[in-house]
Scaffold this motif. Structure first.
Motif, PDB file in Angstrom:
ATOM      1  N   ASN A 280       0.805  -1.225   0.000  1.00  0.00           N
ATOM      2  CA  ASN A 280       0.000   0.000   0.000  1.00  0.00           C
ATOM      3  C   ASN A 280       0.839   1.275   0.000  1.00  0.00           C
ATOM      4  O   ASN A 280       0.439   2.282   0.581  1.00  0.00           O
ATOM      5  N   PHE A 281       1.988   1.248  -0.648  1.00  0.00           N
ATOM      6  CA  PHE A 281       2.853   2.433  -0.684  1.00  0.00           C
ATOM      7  C   PHE A 281       2.867   3.024  -2.087  1.00  0.00           C
ATOM      8  O   PHE A 281       3.284   2.376  -3.047  1.00  0.00           O
ATOM      9  N   ARG A 282       2.364   4.239  -2.200  1.00  0.00           N
ATOM     10  CA  ARG A 282       2.293   4.951  -3.480  1.00  0.00           C
ATOM     11  C   ARG A 282       1.617   4.075  -4.539  1.00  0.00           C
ATOM     12  O   ARG A 282       0.479   3.681  -4.370  1.00  0.00           O
TER      13      ARG A 282
ATOM     14  N   THR B  43       0.111  11.437   0.219  1.00  0.00           N
ATOM     15  CA  THR B  43       0.322  10.884  -1.113  1.00  0.00           C
ATOM     16  C   THR B  43       1.044   9.541  -1.096  1.00  0.00           C
ATOM     17  O   THR B  43       1.176   8.895  -2.139  1.00  0.00           O
ATOM     18  N   ASP B  44       1.536   9.109   0.077  1.00  0.00           N
ATOM     19  CA  ASP B  44       2.223   7.821   0.178  1.00  0.00           C
ATOM     20  C   ASP B  44       1.252   6.646   0.240  1.00  0.00           C
ATOM     21  O   ASP B  44       1.651   5.497   0.027  1.00  0.00           O
TER      22      ASP B  44
ATOM     23  N   ILE C  76       0.090   1.517   5.479  1.00  0.00           N
ATOM     24  CA  ILE C  76       1.304   1.162   4.742  1.00  0.00           C
ATOM     25  C   ILE C  76       2.097   0.192   5.617  1.00  0.00           C
ATOM     26  O   ILE C  76       2.215   0.385   6.828  1.00  0.00           O
ATOM     27  N   ARG C  77       2.635  -0.837   4.999  1.00  0.00           N
ATOM     28  CA  ARG C  77       3.481  -1.770   5.747  1.00  0.00           C
ATOM     29  C   ARG C  77       4.749  -2.041   4.949  1.00  0.00           C
ATOM     30  O   ARG C  77       4.677  -2.415   3.774  1.00  0.00           O
TER      31      ARG C  77
ATOM     32  N   ARG D  10       7.624  -1.756   9.668  1.00  0.00           N
ATOM     33  CA  ARG D  10       7.016  -0.484  10.089  1.00  0.00           C
ATOM     34  C   ARG D  10       5.622  -0.417   9.469  1.00  0.00           C
ATOM     35  O   ARG D  10       5.441  -0.723   8.292  1.00  0.00           O
ATOM     36  N   THR D  11       4.665   0.003  10.273  1.00  0.00           N
ATOM     37  CA  THR D  11       3.312   0.227   9.769  1.00  0.00           C
ATOM     38  C   THR D  11       2.950   1.686   9.995  1.00  0.00           C
ATOM     39  O   THR D  11       3.264   2.270  11.034  1.00  0.00           O
TER      40      THR D  11
END
Length: 301
Positions: free
Chosen positions: A17-19, A61-62, A70-71, A108-109
């Motif tokens: 789920n990053f960008r 926006t990430d 995000i993970r 990291r979440t």
């Protein structure tokens, strides 16, 4: 002085789920190179690494899907005693138990913009989520009444509530909880996220590689300058630091080579290496280079 070189390297990365990246799962060799078409997500992989290692905050926006976290998960291999010596002694004793066969997996979440995320150690955890540390801490959270504490324990840990007699205390619940976890069999464990001890997320930073993210070349004339802020100058600085400890020996081999070395160092505006943590030994923190379309390289001797 003894130089302790790092053998630590990035072995695996998972990004969710990053960008533009919905899910990425890839392994790395000692030299990793990402190749792909424009807008395939190569830069996003490096930016995710940079955000993780620098403990940067996530931006709006990430998030590919704002409703999902995000993970970013990284597995490091080749962790030696030289690497662990970069940690303070009190922190080293706490992180050593989660390093297995020289491997450490951290995640990291990020659940919203503006936060630096929560760091986890990925390891074997109980399959029953009730026996995760985070659930226990939520049940025993401070600033709740005795009645609320008893209700929490009765609802989440009925077996512990039945075992305790009289007034329920946090210490008693923790003791019974630990005994329950100790009796779990191997088939009652799975791989999952376990929270780091309080403060250890910041203390583990010296163990992790130091990222150097170099964006794609836009103005060639500017990037070829040798100043410390220019792309070419930063690359020269990294290479120079790798051989700087050998210069006293090289200077004795010939005046011409010696002068050339000094002139190059002066024009490139090289940085001094970080101070040694000990008068008798130096442990070099691995450095990672990330450039769009190129490799993610740990610093080598």
């Amino acid at each position: 002085m003894i130089i302790l070189w790092s053998t630590m390297r990035l072995e695996h990365i998972t990004i969710d789920n990053f960008r533009g990246l919905s899910h990425v799962d890839m392994s790395f060799s000692r030299f990793g190179c990402l190749i792909g078409e424009n807008n395939a997500g190569k830069s996003s992989v490096f930016q995710a690494l940079n955000m993780f290692l620098r403990s940067s905050s996530a931006l709006d926006t990430d998030f590919l899907n704002p409703a999902q976290p995000i993970r970013i998960e990284l597995t490091f291999a080749g962790i030696s005693s030289a690497d662990l010596q970069r940690l303070e002694e009190s922190h080293r004793s706490r992180i050593e138990p989660v390093v297995t066969d020289g491997r450490l997996t951290l995640a990291r979440t990020y659940k919203g913009a503006g936060g630096k995320g929560t760091m986890w150690v990925v390891r074997e955890v109980p399959s029953d989520p009730r026996f995760h540390k985070g659930v226990l801490e939520e049940v025993l959270k401070p600033k709740i009444s005795t009645e609320e504490l008893e209700a929490n324990v009765r609802h989440t840990y009925p077996e512990i509530f039945a075992e305790l007699s009289g007034k329920i205390s946090r210490a008693a619940v923790r003791r019974e909880w630990s005994e329950c976890v100790a009796t779990l069999g191997r088939d009652e464990y799975t791989t999952g996220d376990d929270p780091l001890m309080t403060g250890l997320d910041r203390s583990v930073a010296p163990l992790l590689p130091e990222p150097i993210y170099i964006p794609a070349v836009k103005e060639l004339n500017d990037d070829l300058k040798t100043g410390s802020t220019a792309t070419f100058g930063r690359l020269l600085s990294i290479l120079f630091e790798d051989i700087e400890h050998q210069l006293p020996q090289l200077e004795g081999t010939g005046s011409t080579d010696s002068n050339r070395t000094r002139d190059t160092a002066s024009s490139a505006d090289f940085r001094s290496p970080p101070p040694s943590p000990s008068a008798h030994s130096t442990s070099t923190r691995p450095r990672s280079i990330a450039t769009p379309g190129s490799a993610y390289l740990p610093k080598r001797p």
